[in-house]
Design a protein around this motif. Structure first.
Motif, short mmCIF file in Angstrom:
data_model
loop_
_atom_site.label_atom_id
_atom_site.label_comp_id
_atom_site.label_asym_id
_atom_site.label_seq_id
_atom_site.Cartn_x
_atom_site.Cartn_y
_atom_site.Cartn_z
N ARG A 1 0.81 -1.22 0.00
CA ARG A 1 0.00 0.00 0.00
C ARG A 1 0.85 1.27 0.00
N THR A 2 2.07 1.18 0.49
CA THR A 2 2.94 2.35 0.50
C THR A 2 3.94 2.34 -0.65
N ARG B 1 0.17 5.39 -6.12
CA ARG B 1 -0.08 6.46 -7.11
C ARG B 1 -1.47 6.40 -7.69
N PHE B 2 -2.16 5.26 -7.59
CA PHE B 2 -3.51 5.14 -8.10
C PHE B 2 -4.57 5.12 -6.99
N MET B 3 -4.15 5.35 -5.76
CA MET B 3 -5.07 5.33 -4.62
C MET B 3 -5.47 6.76 -4.27
N TYR B 4 -6.65 6.91 -3.70
CA TYR B 4 -7.13 8.23 -3.30
C TYR B 4 -6.30 8.83 -2.18
N THR B 5 -5.82 7.98 -1.30
CA THR B 5 -5.11 8.45 -0.12
C THR B 5 -3.71 7.86 -0.07
N GLY C 1 -8.05 9.01 -13.14
CA GLY C 1 -7.86 9.28 -14.56
C GLY C 1 -6.53 8.79 -15.11
N SER C 2 -5.50 8.80 -14.29
CA SER C 2 -4.17 8.37 -14.75
C SER C 2 -4.05 6.86 -14.87
N ASN C 3 -5.02 6.12 -14.36
CA ASN C 3 -4.95 4.66 -14.37
C ASN C 3 -5.71 4.12 -15.59
N LYS D 1 -3.99 15.05 -4.87
CA LYS D 1 -2.92 14.18 -4.39
C LYS D 1 -1.59 14.83 -4.74
N ASN D 2 -0.77 15.01 -3.75
CA ASN D 2 0.54 15.65 -3.92
C ASN D 2 0.41 17.01 -4.61
#
Length: 178
Positions: free
Chosen positions: A18-19, A25-29, A119-121, A145-146
């Motif tokens: 998960r980290t 990079r495809f996760m909401y958080t 969108g990036s996935n 994100k970021n």
């Protein structure tokens, strides 16, 4: 494909996945690298009456995470989520929708599953479409994100549509172990 209940012994593996950049990079958080927080998360999902959470096992290897969340039992709908943590098995992602739809519609009696994809996935967006899901919209600038805003694409599969388009995937039934 086996789906196994998440236990405390799995938390380190889930935290590492998960980290990792290829997953997060495809996760909401983004989550803190904390095993203690993973233990709290495990307690939360164990108490969730509106969700199911599993690890996926293939040929003896634990390869990723899959879940159905936000189940509305009255309206018989939920959202499904997944990631392949072991990139050696990334090609199996193309079959996960079939496993999930067969399980959710047959075993749980749901009528609709929703999938949300950043969108990036683009690969997972194509996966939903390839298995017959309908793209029902885009949440524009939905996740920050970021410091960067991301659109989220929304897909849905109904039980009725799956009965029409999913015949070639009938054999994809997960072995669910608790």
């Amino acid at each position: 494909m086996k789906w196994i209940t998440i236990e405390e012994e799995h938390l380190q593996q889930i935290l590492d996945w998960r980290t990792s950049e290829e997953i997060t990079r495809f996760m909401y958080t983004d989550i803190e690298y904390s095993l203690e927080n993973q233990k709290k998360w495990l307690n939360t999902i164990r108490a969730d009456q509106n969700g199911y959470y599993w690890l996926m096992e293939y040929r003896g290897d634990i390869i990723g995470y899959i879940s159905i969340t936000e189940i509305d039992w009255k309206h018989k709908r939920g959202a499904w989520n997944f990631y392949i943590g072991n990139m050696k098995y990334a090609m199996l992602a193309g079959f996960l929708g079939a496993y999930m739809y067969n399980y959710a519609f047959t075993e749980l009696g749901l009528e609709k599953l929703i999938g949300e994809v950043m969108g990036s996935n683009e690969g997972v967006q194509k996966l939903h479409l390839k298995q017959g899901a309908s793209k029902v919209g885009v949440y524009e600038r939905h996740i920050c994100k970021n410091g960067e805003w991301h659109d989220v694409h929304v897909f849905e599969m109904t039980k009725a549509r799956w009965q029409r388009v999913g015949n070639k995937f009938k054999k994809y039934i997960p072995e669910v172990r608790s």
